[in-house]
Design a protein around this motif. Structure first.
Motif, PDB file in Angstrom:
ATOM      1  N   THR A 186      28.119  18.780  72.351  1.00  0.00           N
ATOM      2  CA  THR A 186      27.000  18.434  71.465  1.00  0.00           C
ATOM      3  C   THR A 186      27.492  18.177  70.043  1.00  0.00           C
ATOM      4  OG1 THR A 186      25.494  19.786  72.792  1.00  0.00           O
ATOM      5  CG2 THR A 186      24.807  19.255  70.546  1.00  0.00           C
ATOM      6  N   ALA A 188      30.611  17.314  69.128  1.00  0.00           N
ATOM      7  CA  ALA A 188      31.444  16.110  69.081  1.00  0.00           C
ATOM      8  C   ALA A 188      30.603  14.842  69.178  1.00  0.00           C
ATOM      9  CB  ALA A 188      32.475  16.159  70.206  1.00  0.00           C
ATOM     10  N   ALA A 189      29.540  14.880  69.979  1.00  0.00           N
ATOM     11  CA  ALA A 189      28.685  13.700  70.097  1.00  0.00           C
ATOM     12  C   ALA A 189      28.019  13.379  68.767  1.00  0.00           C
ATOM     13  CB  ALA A 189      27.633  13.935  71.181  1.00  0.00           C
ATOM     14  N   GLY A 190      27.566  14.405  68.055  1.00  0.00           N
ATOM     15  CA  GLY A 190      26.966  14.163  66.751  1.00  0.00           C
ATOM     16  C   GLY A 190      27.967  13.748  65.697  1.00  0.00           C
ATOM     17  N   ALA A 191      29.221  14.199  65.848  1.00  0.00           N
ATOM     18  CA  ALA A 191      30.250  13.873  64.862  1.00  0.00           C
ATOM     19  C   ALA A 191      30.895  12.520  65.110  1.00  0.00           C
ATOM     20  CB  ALA A 191      31.326  14.959  64.863  1.00  0.00           C
ATOM     21  N   GLY A 192      30.751  11.981  66.306  1.00  0.00           N
ATOM     22  CA  GLY A 192      31.371  10.704  66.621  1.00  0.00           C
ATOM     23  C   GLY A 192      32.856  10.796  66.873  1.00  0.00           C
ATOM     24  N   GLY A 193      33.353  11.948  67.181  1.00  0.00           N
ATOM     25  CA  GLY A 193      34.772  12.152  67.478  1.00  0.00           C
ATOM     26  C   GLY A 193      35.001  13.589  67.884  1.00  0.00           C
ATOM     27  N   GLU A 194      36.183  13.850  68.467  1.00  0.00           N
ATOM     28  CA  GLU A 194      36.422  15.194  68.992  1.00  0.00           C
ATOM     29  C   GLU A 194      37.506  15.967  68.246  1.00  0.00           C
ATOM     30  OE1 GLU A 194      38.638  16.121  72.250  1.00  0.00           O
ATOM     31  OE2 GLU A 194      40.220  14.783  71.552  1.00  0.00           O
ATOM     32  N   GLN A 198      37.343  15.485  62.316  1.00  0.00           N
ATOM     33  CA  GLN A 198      36.083  14.753  62.391  1.00  0.00           C
ATOM     34  C   GLN A 198      34.886  15.701  62.446  1.00  0.00           C
ATOM     35  OE1 GLN A 198      37.496  12.510  65.865  1.00  0.00           O
ATOM     36  NE2 GLN A 198      37.064  10.616  64.749  1.00  0.00           N
ATOM     37  N   ALA A 202      31.680  15.922  59.712  1.00  0.00           N
ATOM     38  CA  ALA A 202      30.433  15.409  60.262  1.00  0.00           C
ATOM     39  C   ALA A 202      29.230  16.003  59.542  1.00  0.00           C
ATOM     40  CB  ALA A 202      30.349  15.728  61.752  1.00  0.00           C
ATOM     41  N   LEU A 204      25.543  16.805  60.650  1.00  0.00           N
ATOM     42  CA  LEU A 204      24.654  16.908  61.797  1.00  0.00           C
ATOM     43  C   LEU A 204      23.284  17.403  61.369  1.00  0.00           C
ATOM     44  CD1 LEU A 204      27.467  16.841  63.274  1.00  0.00           C
ATOM     45  CD2 LEU A 204      26.430  18.346  64.990  1.00  0.00           C
ATOM     46  N   TRP A 673      17.554  10.031  74.713  1.00  0.00           N
ATOM     47  CA  TRP A 673      18.120   8.945  73.917  1.00  0.00           C
ATOM     48  C   TRP A 673      17.075   8.399  72.937  1.00  0.00           C
ATOM     49  CZ3 TRP A 673      23.073   7.488  73.674  1.00  0.00           C
ATOM     50  CH2 TRP A 673      23.373   6.308  73.000  1.00  0.00           C
TER      51      TRP A 673
END
Length: 673
Positions: A186, A188-194, A198, A202, A204, A673
């Motif tokens: 969750t 990483a998805a909000g940050a756009g990277g892992e 990053q 981020a 969020l 989505w």
């Protein structure tokens, strides 16, 4: 590659060599090759951790990206001072455990698989604090969980309890992994990277941050043995080989605390205050519940397992207080609370290594962990008695033990933060102080029981009477850990300033200590000298022993025999057992512990009015397991039995299940989505 990277690479290489040696070396050389290579890996890891604290603290951070090792993301490693502290702890514990294992594993645990998995477990614990991306962190975390499970199950053919403990551990650790995975994905998805860089950068929404924090906290709390997710811990530690128990208790559970600090304080930048009140409350509940369960159990290794729950609870009290203070803009006190928590992680690792290795020596010599069946080990195992006494003193948080310093610092941070902590802080912090004080007092009683009943007085069983001292490798490793405890207790000024770099990762620019062990809080300073305390106590002990000897000599000259009620000389049956020692405290906390007792009266055959035997049984079950997990397991069992009706053997029905499951998942994704 700087010195940190070189040492870290050497540590992982030694782990690989140890695993390879365990697989290909002949049986007569396997144990020594694997053991000493693992010890070398631990030494290199400890050196890398210390170098990371020193070198990275000066701005020379070591990072590595190896894209070819994992598809898509590769492997990202960065060892900063915060990760370096945990790597150093793991390395030192691994040195002691590996040397100890050379003597301990000579009788039945020298197989190829066990000896090969142990260095992999050490390697995984070294990589977890160095991981710098979500995929690398999760891969190392899963390797740590899987390898520790294999080591735990090493003796499952000898005892059925090992298999049951392994099942509990496997379920709890993998459920924890699922929640950590959900939280970090969750995030990483909000940050756009892992990568962790990053994630730090981020921005969020608050709801996404809360989901990420709560999910990861649940998983990390499970690994740390925090109530109510602790149920695997008192089952797994007693059944694992003793040096594996030491690794799990002194090194692996620390990763739970590391995860909370890294994700909550570093990557999520503290967040709201209520997060940390939740962490503090969970830590306080764990500290009290763990030490209460420890004081009433008579199983030595189970006692130490619950002690780990208590001490990790104290660590989370410090971490939660640090987060709350930071959210309340009390950054100086927040830095001090985090330094105290990290110092307690170091101290707990030291004395718990001593205690588990000593308990393993007792088990190796007697074949039992039951304190009620021990006693008299002081004359039969004198060196083990000394090192266990050192560990018990340190675990009791009494001066000059090392835990006294970290708990003292934690108390100081809580007390001095009260004036500026707001209404919530003014109510919460005194309660936290009370929890720490009560747990410390109960810890003293717990380890007085463990040492006094287990090692002093007369032996209460044939196993205790036949006990003999442990092999040299086991004694040497335990003595090495005890020496570490003594060093931490007498010279904390060598450790606490180094923790300032780790604290600076989360709270940059805050000097916690300098020179002496000094608190600098809003114009208030407090100074403690553990070395002077130790010298004063040693002088007091010498004076008391001299007085006792003089009184004993006078009594001997009188040649007077003490009145023994006509029962003759004292016997083992007249002495305190672990159960009888804990009974008064059990009565005090009766409503919390909910003990169970049963009296069975057997009459003689000739008459029901004449009694042949009266049998009394008492046990104190884990109340959380009884009230929470037993109904949950029963419900899951009923659900599973009912789900069998869905398995009709029809392929068309199974395809229908798959179709509707896929359709439902797509609908959920579209809505989200």
């Amino acid at each position: 590659m700087n010195v940190v990277g070189t040492l870290f690479t050497v540590a992982l290489s030694c782990c690989a060599v140890a695993a390879l040696a365990a697989l290909v070396a002949p049986p007569q050389a396997r144990l020594h090759l694997a053991g000493w290579c693992t010890a070398a890996a631990g030494a290199a890891g400890a050196a890398a951790g210390v170098a990371a604290v020193v070198v990275a603290g000066n701005g020379q951070l070591w990072s590595a990206w190896l894209p070819e090792l994992l598809p898509l993301a590769g492997v990202r490693l960065t060892l900063d001072p915060l990760g370096g502290v945990f790597v150093a702890i793991t390395g030192v514990v691994a040195v002691c455990a590996a040397i100890y294992g050379i003597g301990y594993c000579a009788h039945g645990l020298d197989g190829r698989v066990f000896q090969a998995v142990l260095p992999l477990f050490v390697a995984a614990m070294l990589v977890v604090p160095a991981a710098a991306s979500v995929s690398t962190f999760l891969l190392a975390w899963e390797l740590m969980a899987t390898s520790s499970l294999v080591l735990l199950l090493a003796e499952h053919r000898r005892r059925a309890a090992v298999g049951r403990a392994g099942l509990w551990y496997a379920v709890m650790t993998h459920l924890g992994l699922v929640t950590i995975l959900a939280g970090l994905v969750t995030f990483a998805a909000g940050a756009g990277g892992e990568s962790f860089e990053q994630l730090r950068a981020a921005t969020l929404p608050p709801a996404a941050k809360t989901v990420a924090f709560l999910a990861t906290f649940a998983g990390f709390a499970s690994k740390a043995g925090i109530v109510p997710l602790h149920v695997w811990l008192p089952r797994a530690y007693p059944e694992a080989p003793s040096h594996v128990s030491a690794l799990m208790s002194a090194a692996m559970v620390n990763m739970g605390a590391y995860g909370v600090v890294r994700v909550g304080l570093d990557l999520l930048h503290v967040g709201p205050a209520w997060w940390w009140l939740l962490v503090l409350a969970a830590g306080a509940a764990s500290a009290l519940f763990g030490i209460l369960q420890a004081i009433v159990t008579s199983d030595l290794k189970r006692l130490l397992a619950y002690s780990s729950t208590e001490n990790l609870g104290l660590v989370l009290v410090g971490v939660g207080a640090a987060g709350f203070f930071a959210a309340s803009h009390l950054s100086v006190v927040a830095a001090l609370a985090l330094a105290a928590a990290l110092l307690h992680v170091v101290n707990h690792a030291a004395f718990k290594t001593v205690l588990f290795l000593s308990a393993g020596s007792v088990l190796h010599a007697t074949g039992t962990r039951d304190l009620d069946a021990l006693g008299g080990l002081r004359t039969r195992m004198p060196y083990t008695t000394v090192v266990f006494a050192v560990g018990a003193l340190c675990a009791s948080a009494l001066p000059p033990g090392n835990a006294f310093v970290s708990e003292w610092l934690l108390l100081q941070s809580l007390i001095h933060a009260v004036p500026g902590a707001g209404v919530v802080g003014v109510v919460t912090m005194p309660l936290a102080v009370g929890v720490i004080a009560l747990s410390a007092g109960l810890a003293v009683a717990t380890f007085v029981k463990a040492f006094g009943v287990g090692f002093l007085a007369r032996p209460r069983s044939a196993q205790a009477e036949r006990a003999s001292e442990s092999p040299l490798a086991m004694l040497g490793a335990t003595a090495l850990a005890a020496a570490g405890c003594a060093a931490l207790a007498l010279t904390p000024t060598l450790v606490v300033p180094a923790l300032g770099g780790a604290v600076g990762v989360v709270f940059p620019g805050r000097e916690v200590v300098s020179g002496e062990l000094t608190l600098r809080l809003a114009g208030v300073s407090g100074v403690i000298s553990p070395l002077l305390i130790a010298l004063a106590l040693m002088a007091a002990v010498v004076a008391v022993l001299g007085l006792v000897r003089v009184m004993a000599a006078r009594r001997a000259r009188r040649a007077a025999r003490l009145w023994d009620c006509g029962a003759g000389p004292m016997s083992a049956r007249m002495e305190y057992t672990a159960t009888s020692f804990a009974e008064p405290l059990q009565r005090v906390f009766d409503n919390v512990l909910a003990p169970e007792s049963d009296v069975a009266v057997t009459p003689v055959k000739e008459s029901a009015y004449l009694v042949e035997r009266v049998r009394f049984q008492a046990r104190v079950p884990d109340r959380i397991e009884h009230r929470l997990y037993d109904p949950l397991i029963a419900a899951v069992t009923v659900l599973g039995l009912g789900a069998r009706k869905l398995a009709t053997g029809s392929v068309h029905r199974y395809l229908g299940y798959g179709f509707w499951a896929l359709t439902g998942a797509l609908i959920v994704l579209v809505v989200l989505w």
